[in-house]
Design a protein around this motif. Structure first.
Motif, short mmCIF file in Angstrom:
data_model
loop_
_atom_site.label_atom_id
_atom_site.label_comp_id
_atom_site.label_asym_id
_atom_site.label_seq_id
_atom_site.Cartn_x
_atom_site.Cartn_y
_atom_site.Cartn_z
N SER A 146 -58.50 34.40 51.74
CA SER A 146 -58.05 35.66 51.15
C SER A 146 -57.67 36.72 52.17
O SER A 146 -57.09 37.75 51.80
CB SER A 146 -59.12 36.21 50.20
N HIS A 147 -57.95 36.51 53.47
CA HIS A 147 -57.49 37.50 54.43
C HIS A 147 -55.99 37.40 54.66
O HIS A 147 -55.40 38.27 55.29
CB HIS A 147 -58.25 37.38 55.77
N HIS A 148 -55.36 36.32 54.14
CA HIS A 148 -53.90 36.25 54.08
C HIS A 148 -53.51 36.62 52.65
O HIS A 148 -53.71 35.84 51.73
CB HIS A 148 -53.41 34.84 54.42
N ASN A 149 -52.93 37.78 52.49
CA ASN A 149 -52.67 38.31 51.15
C ASN A 149 -51.18 38.30 50.87
O ASN A 149 -50.42 39.12 51.40
CB ASN A 149 -53.24 39.73 51.02
N TYR A 150 -50.75 37.36 50.02
CA TYR A 150 -49.34 37.27 49.64
C TYR A 150 -49.14 37.88 48.26
O TYR A 150 -49.98 37.73 47.37
CB TYR A 150 -48.88 35.81 49.64
N GLU A 151 -48.01 38.54 48.08
CA GLU A 151 -47.71 39.19 46.82
C GLU A 151 -46.86 38.28 45.94
O GLU A 151 -46.13 37.39 46.44
CB GLU A 151 -46.98 40.52 47.05
N VAL A 152 -46.90 38.52 44.64
CA VAL A 152 -46.05 37.78 43.70
C VAL A 152 -44.60 38.01 44.07
O VAL A 152 -44.18 39.15 44.33
CB VAL A 152 -46.33 38.23 42.24
N GLY A 153 -43.83 36.93 44.13
CA GLY A 153 -42.43 37.00 44.53
C GLY A 153 -42.20 36.68 46.00
O GLY A 153 -41.08 36.39 46.41
N GLU A 154 -43.27 36.73 46.81
CA GLU A 154 -43.15 36.45 48.23
C GLU A 154 -43.07 34.94 48.47
O GLU A 154 -43.59 34.14 47.69
CB GLU A 154 -44.36 37.04 48.96
N GLN A 155 -42.41 34.55 49.57
CA GLN A 155 -42.28 33.16 49.95
C GLN A 155 -43.39 32.77 50.92
O GLN A 155 -43.71 33.53 51.84
CB GLN A 155 -40.92 32.90 50.60
N ILE A 156 -43.97 31.61 50.73
CA ILE A 156 -45.03 31.09 51.59
C ILE A 156 -44.58 29.74 52.15
O ILE A 156 -44.08 28.88 51.41
CB ILE A 156 -46.35 30.90 50.82
#
Length: 357
Positions: free
Chosen positions: A322-332
Motif C-alpha cells: 500500500s505504500h505504492h498508491n495508484y489512482e483509478v484510471g492510472e496505468q500500472i
C-alpha cells in the motif's frame, strides 16, 4: 490403518421422490473437521440431513465406523445414530434454562450435573446455568447449542450454517473457538456453509458441491492451488481467467506474455486455454512493457487490492504493497509470477480440465 469414521459411498438422496444429491462419495477420519461448501441449492444441506437420518438414501450407503446408518433397505433413526446436530437457528428451548437445555439430551444419570458443569466450562459459559436463552447474546446461544449437541458424547457433530446469524467479527471468533473446542476433544465434525473463508479456516477437508454433486473433496490448500474443474477454480478464492493458446505441454501464450508452469499438461499445442490468475499471481513491475488500467481499488492496510483492465478489456486482480498508491484510471506496469498454472481447456473446447501429466 485406522478405518474412516464416516463413509459415504455413491449416495443419492432427496425428498418427495425427488433426488437432490447424486453420487456423493467421501470419507472423514476420526478427529477430522470438514466442510461442505457451495452455492445455495447445491445439495450440501440435503447431504448433511441424509447423514443425520432426516432424509432417506435411494442409492448407496452411509456408514459410521462399522455401523451401516443408511441404505435403500435400511435406515437407523436419527436419535440412534450417535450424531449431534447444531442448527442455524440454535433451536434452544426458550422456557428452559441453559443448564436444562444442555441436559435435555442426556440420559437420566447421577453424573448429569457434573457433565453440565464440564460442558459449560468447555464453552466458556460457567455461571450461566440459570439464565434463559433470551438473556444471552447470539454467540452465547450458539455456545449453548454446541454444549447441548456435545452432551450425549456423539461420535460425529453436524453443523448447518451455525454462524450465519452472527455479525462478521463474532462469526469469525466463534468459528475459531468452536474449532479449538472440537480439536481439544478429538470430535469429528462436518460444517455446511456457503462462506469459503469460513470453510477454509475451520476445516481440514472441504467438499465443493454444485447441482447436487460433489466436485472435489480436498484440503483447502489443494482446492485453492490444485482445483480439478473450471467451476472449483472459479468458485474458490479470487481471480479471473484470461485466454491463451497452448504452445507447449508446459506453456501458454497469453496477452500477458508466455506463461510457463512447473509441470506438463495433457493439452495439444494450439489448444485454446484459459489460465486462472489469482491476485497473488499478478505483481507490480514498473519497467514491464505490459500495462493495465486501475478500475477499482480496495485499501486493506499493508496491501491494496487492485482490479486492473488489460488492453484487450480482460480484468485481473493484484495485491500491491500500500505504500505504492495508484489512482483509478492510472496505468500500472505488471507481470505474472506463478509457481504453476491453473489452466483448463476453453469452454469452446469442452471446458475440460487440463490434467498434469
Amino acid at each position: 490403518m485406522e478405518p474412516p469414521l464416516l463413509a459415504l459411498d455413491d449416495v443419492h438422496s432427496g425428498y418427495n421422490h425427488h433426488t437432490i444429491v447424486h453420487q456423493i462419495s467421501f470419507h472423514i477420519n476420526p478427529g477430522d473437521i470438514c466442510s461442505l461448501l457451495g452455492p445455495s441449492g447445491c445439495g450440501k444441506t440435503t447431504t448433511l440431513r441424509a447423514i443425520a437420518g432426516f432424509e432417506s438414501v435411494s442409492q448407496g450407503s452411509i456408514k459410521l465406523a462399522d455401523t451401516l446408518l443408511s441404505s435403500p433397505k435400511k435406515s437407523i433413526p436419527p436419535e440412534q445414530r450417535k450424531i449431534g446436530m447444531v442448527f442455524q437457528d440454535y433451536a434452544l428451548f426458550p422456557h428452559l434454562t441453559v443448564a436444562k437445555n444442555i441436559a435435555f439430551g442426556l440420559p437420566k444419570q447421577a453424573s448429569k450435573a457434573a457433565t453440565i458443569e464440564t460442558l459449560l466450562k468447555l464453552v466458556n459459559l460457567t455461571g450461566y446455568e440459570e439464565r434463559y436463552p433470551h438473556e444471552l447474546s447470539g454467540g452465547q446461544q450458539q455456545r449453548v447449542a454446541l454444549a447441548r449437541a456435545l452432551a450425549p458424547a456423539p461420535k460425529l457433530l453436524l453443523m448447518d450454517e451455525p454462524f450465519s446469524n452472527l455479525d462478521v467479527d463474532l462469526r469469525r471468533r466463534l468459528s475459531e473457538e468452536v474449532r479449538e473446542i472440537l480439536k481439544s476433544q478429538g470430535i469429528s465434525a462436518i460444517l455446511v456453509t456457503h462462506d469459503q473463508e469460513e470453510a477454509f479456516s475451520f476445516s481440514d477437508k472441504v467438499g465443493v458441491m454444485k447441482d447436487g454433486k460433489l466436485l472435489q473433496w480436498d484440503t483447502p490448500y489443494n482446492l485453492y492451488h490444485e482445483p480439478r474443474s473450471h467451476f472449483v477454480a472459479n468458485f474458490i478464492g479470487q481471480g479471473h481467467f484470461i485466454r491463451g493458446n497452448a504452445i507447449s505441454p508446459e506453456s501458454v501464450a497469453t496477452e500477458l506474455g508466455e506463461l510457463t508452469g512447473n509441470r506438463s499438461y495433457n493439452w495439444v499445442v494450439g489448444t485454446p486455454i484459459e489460465v486462472l490468475l489469482r491476485p497473488d499471481d499478478v505483481i507490480e513491475a514498473p519497467d514491464s512493457p505490459i500495462k493495465a488500467e486501475v478500475v477499482q481499488k480496495v485499501f486493506k492496510g499493508a496491501m491494496t487490492h487492485y482490479h486492473l483492465r488489460l488492453p484487450t478489456g480482460s480484468i485481473v486482480e493484484s495485491l500491491i504493497p500500500s505504500h505504492h498508491n495508484y489512482e483509478v484510471g492510472e496505468q500500472i506496469g505488471i507481470k505474472v509470477e506463478a509457481d504453476h498454472l491453473v489452466a483448463f481447456s476453453s469452454p469452446t473446447d469442452g471446458n475440460k480440465p487440463s490434467v498434469p501429466l
